[in-house]
Design an enzyme around this catalytic site. Structure first.
Site, PDB file in Angstrom:
ATOM      1  N   ASP A 161       0.797  -1.117  -0.004  1.00 38.79           N
ATOM      2  CA  ASP A 161       0.064   0.044  -0.029  1.00 38.79           C
ATOM      3  C   ASP A 161       0.810   1.126  -0.136  1.00 38.79           C
ATOM      4  O   ASP A 161       2.108   1.167   0.215  1.00 38.79           O
ATOM      5  CB  ASP A 161      -0.763  -0.182   1.374  1.00 38.79           C
ATOM      6  CG  ASP A 161      -1.868   1.189   1.351  1.00 38.79           C
ATOM      7  OD1 ASP A 161      -2.380   1.814   0.300  1.00 38.79           O
ATOM      8  OD2 ASP A 161      -2.156   1.599   2.285  1.00 38.79           O
ATOM      9  N   SER A 162       0.179   2.292  -0.288  1.00 39.08           N
ATOM     10  CA  SER A 162       1.039   3.720  -0.099  1.00 39.08           C
ATOM     11  C   SER A 162       1.421   3.901   1.230  1.00 39.08           C
ATOM     12  O   SER A 162       2.253   4.965   1.375  1.00 39.08           O
ATOM     13  CB  SER A 162       0.172   4.610  -0.828  1.00 39.08           C
ATOM     14  OG  SER A 162      -0.961   4.959   0.081  1.00 39.08           O
TER      15      SER A 162
ATOM     16  N   TYR B  72      -0.496   8.369  -2.484  1.00 38.81           N
ATOM     17  CA  TYR B  72      -0.493   8.324  -4.028  1.00 38.81           C
ATOM     18  C   TYR B  72      -1.810   9.084  -4.552  1.00 38.81           C
ATOM     19  O   TYR B  72      -1.797   8.902  -5.704  1.00 38.81           O
ATOM     20  CB  TYR B  72      -0.659   6.458  -4.160  1.00 38.81           C
ATOM     21  CG  TYR B  72       0.312   5.744  -3.916  1.00 38.81           C
ATOM     22  CD1 TYR B  72       1.510   6.052  -3.414  1.00 38.81           C
ATOM     23  CD2 TYR B  72       0.102   4.318  -4.386  1.00 38.81           C
ATOM     24  CE1 TYR B  72       2.311   5.174  -3.244  1.00 38.81           C
ATOM     25  CE2 TYR B  72       1.319   3.522  -4.140  1.00 38.81           C
ATOM     26  CZ  TYR B  72       2.457   4.004  -3.780  1.00 38.81           C
ATOM     27  OH  TYR B  72       3.202   2.981  -3.565  1.00 38.81           O
ATOM     28  N   GLY B  73      -2.680   9.123  -3.758  1.00 37.53           N
ATOM     29  CA  GLY B  73      -4.010   9.653  -4.369  1.00 37.53           C
ATOM     30  C   GLY B  73      -3.910  11.030  -5.409  1.00 37.53           C
ATOM     31  O   GLY B  73      -4.477  10.932  -6.419  1.00 37.53           O
TER      32      GLY B  73
ATOM     33  N   CYS C 104      -4.329  -1.179  -1.901  1.00 35.77           N
ATOM     34  CA  CYS C 104      -4.544   0.196  -2.216  1.00 35.77           C
ATOM     35  C   CYS C 104      -5.534   0.444  -3.464  1.00 35.77           C
ATOM     36  O   CYS C 104      -5.344   0.050  -4.359  1.00 35.77           O
ATOM     37  CB  CYS C 104      -3.145   0.741  -2.374  1.00 35.77           C
ATOM     38  SG  CYS C 104      -3.178   2.758  -3.105  1.00 35.77           S
ATOM     39  N   ASN C 105      -6.788   1.207  -2.975  1.00 37.13           N
ATOM     40  CA  ASN C 105      -7.580   1.309  -4.105  1.00 37.13           C
ATOM     41  C   ASN C 105      -7.057   2.281  -5.299  1.00 37.13           C
ATOM     42  O   ASN C 105      -7.155   1.646  -6.623  1.00 37.13           O
ATOM     43  CB  ASN C 105      -8.786   2.186  -3.756  1.00 37.13           C
ATOM     44  CG  ASN C 105      -9.677   1.416  -2.607  1.00 37.13           C
ATOM     45  OD1 ASN C 105     -10.744   1.004  -2.981  1.00 37.13           O
ATOM     46  ND2 ASN C 105      -9.265   1.154  -1.362  1.00 37.13           N
ATOM     47  N   THR C 106      -6.077   3.256  -4.851  1.00 39.04           N
ATOM     48  CA  THR C 106      -5.475   3.938  -5.915  1.00 39.04           C
ATOM     49  C   THR C 106      -4.649   3.284  -6.893  1.00 39.04           C
ATOM     50  O   THR C 106      -4.400   3.442  -8.050  1.00 39.04           O
ATOM     51  CB  THR C 106      -4.902   5.149  -5.254  1.00 39.04           C
ATOM     52  OG1 THR C 106      -5.468   5.894  -4.089  1.00 39.04           O
ATOM     53  CG2 THR C 106      -4.397   6.395  -6.183  1.00 39.04           C
TER      54      THR C 106
ATOM     55  N   CYS D 145     -10.688   3.690   0.161  1.00 37.14           N
ATOM     56  CA  CYS D 145      -9.288   3.864   0.543  1.00 37.14           C
ATOM     57  C   CYS D 145      -9.125   2.937   1.550  1.00 37.14           C
ATOM     58  O   CYS D 145     -10.015   2.926   2.670  1.00 37.14           O
ATOM     59  CB  CYS D 145      -9.053   5.374   0.697  1.00 37.14           C
ATOM     60  SG  CYS D 145      -7.443   5.657   1.298  1.00 37.14           S
TER      61      CYS D 145
ATOM     62  N   HIS E  55      -6.825   3.148   3.801  1.00 36.67           N
ATOM     63  CA  HIS E  55      -6.571   3.884   4.889  1.00 36.67           C
ATOM     64  C   HIS E  55      -7.949   4.075   5.951  1.00 36.67           C
ATOM     65  O   HIS E  55      -7.897   4.270   7.112  1.00 36.67           O
ATOM     66  CB  HIS E  55      -5.719   5.161   4.745  1.00 36.67           C
ATOM     67  CG  HIS E  55      -4.580   5.075   4.558  1.00 36.67           C
ATOM     68  ND1 HIS E  55      -4.192   4.582   3.100  1.00 36.67           N
ATOM     69  CD2 HIS E  55      -3.493   5.559   5.125  1.00 36.67           C
ATOM     70  CE1 HIS E  55      -2.628   4.766   3.015  1.00 36.67           C
ATOM     71  NE2 HIS E  55      -2.311   5.072   4.344  1.00 36.67           N
TER      72      HIS E  55
HETATM   73  N1  DGL Z   1      -4.727   3.280   0.764  1.00 32.26           N
HETATM   74  C1  DGL Z   1      -4.429   4.068  -0.477  1.00 32.26           C
HETATM   75  C2  DGL Z   1      -5.800   3.770  -1.171  1.00 32.26           C
HETATM   76  O1  DGL Z   1      -6.386   2.940  -0.756  1.00 32.26           O
HETATM   77  C3  DGL Z   1      -4.280   5.433  -0.135  1.00 32.26           C
HETATM   78  C4  DGL Z   1      -3.931   6.339  -1.387  1.00 32.26           C
HETATM   79  C5  DGL Z   1      -3.095   7.404  -1.037  1.00 32.26           C
HETATM   80  O2  DGL Z   1      -1.874   7.159  -0.601  1.00 32.26           O
HETATM   81  O3  DGL Z   1      -3.487   8.577  -1.291  1.00 32.26           O
HETATM   82  O4  DGL Z   1      -6.376   4.450  -1.915  1.00 32.26           O
END
Ligand code: DGL
Length: 259
Positions: free
Chosen positions: A10-11, A42-43, A73-75, A183, A185
């Site tokens: 994940d990010s 990452y968003g 991570c969804n992004t 997300c 998080h």
């Molecule tokens: N956990 C990441 C997600 O699911 C966070 C993205 C981010 O780092 O902005 O999108």
């Protein structure tokens, strides 16, 4: 059968919400978790950059012998999983906002989705929304600033409460009855969200669905760990390991690593 680890990235620390469900459902599996906190969030990044970071994380997990990779991570899933599946010959599991169950169950015909800019602007998200929620009023909200606060250990801060109130206001005034957390998080914000949302609003995240999918894909490829395997879990962070340790709460090995 294979006792090689499942790789998860994940990010940052948020994907541990997914790891938790995987570890609960598959306690015999060894796991290696990468928190790319040095590059969070990452968003707001562009697709090319998200692909580059996802490739970097994948290469490291492959070096460590992983048999399957969960993009927690969804992004990264919505922007990079297609590229990863095309270029690497192992199974990848992704995570996407749970729009479908929310759209199927809503009674007010209005659902909210809180996710990053990268997820909400992705082609995959638009496809899923068109497919499953075309007749439903979807209130989209970018959770700008939430990931950096979580990465800094500020889940219970006044700044967090202020942002959440601001982001939920249009959803509440439009009478949502489901809030989709897009997300990985954000599950850490559920206790706070519950205090700010009307009681009848159901919060949905994708953790359990990802764990079940991981189980199914391991079985399909005959890659499940043996029942006697101990299920060792290792966590690497290229940010502040103490934040990752705090979010895990239990006594797991968290190592600082540059990647
Ligand atoms: N956990 C990441 C997600 O699911 C966070 C993205 C981010 O780092 O902005 O999108």
């Amino acid at each position: 059968m294979s006792n090689s680890p499942i790789g998860i990235f994940d990010s940052g620390v948020g994907g541990t919400s997914i790891w938790r469900e995987i570890h609960k459902l598959l306690p015999h599996e060894n796991t290696i978790y990468l928190a790319d906190s040095a590059n969070a969030p990452y968003g707001p990044k562009g697709k090319e950059k998200i692909i580059e970071l996802s490739v970097k994380n994948t290469e490291l997990l492959l070096e460590k012998g992983c048999k399957l990779i969960v993009v927690a991570c969804n992004t990264a899933t919505t922007n990079a999983i297609k590229h990863l599946r095309k270029n690497y010959n192992i199974p990848f599991i992704g995570i996407e906002p749970a729009i479908k169950p929310a759209a199927l169950q809503t009674k007010s015909n209005t659902i909210g989705i809180l996710a990053t800019k990268g997820t909400l602007s992705s082609e995959l998200f638009h496809k899923t929304t068109d497919l499953y929620a075309s007749g439903v009023n979807v209130i989209e909200q970018v959770g700008e600033g939430l990931v950096p606060l979580i990465e800094n250990g500020a889940i219970d801060s006044p700044e967090m409460e202020k942002l959440l109130k601001q982001y939920l206001a249009p959803m509440i005034s439009n009478n949502i009855d489901y809030l989709v957390l897009g997300c990985s998080h954000y599950p850490y914000l559920i206790p706070k969200l519950q205090t700010l949302l009307p009681k009848h609003v159901t919060i949905i995240d994708s953790g359990i669905a990802v764990a079940r999918q991981t189980q199914a894909i391991l079985a399909y490829y005959n890659l499940s760990a043996q029942e006697l395997n101990r299920g060792d879990c290792i966590f690497y962070s290229n940010g502040k390991p103490e934040i990752l340790r705090a979010i895990l709460k239990d006594n797991f090995t968290v190592e600082a690593l540059d990647f």
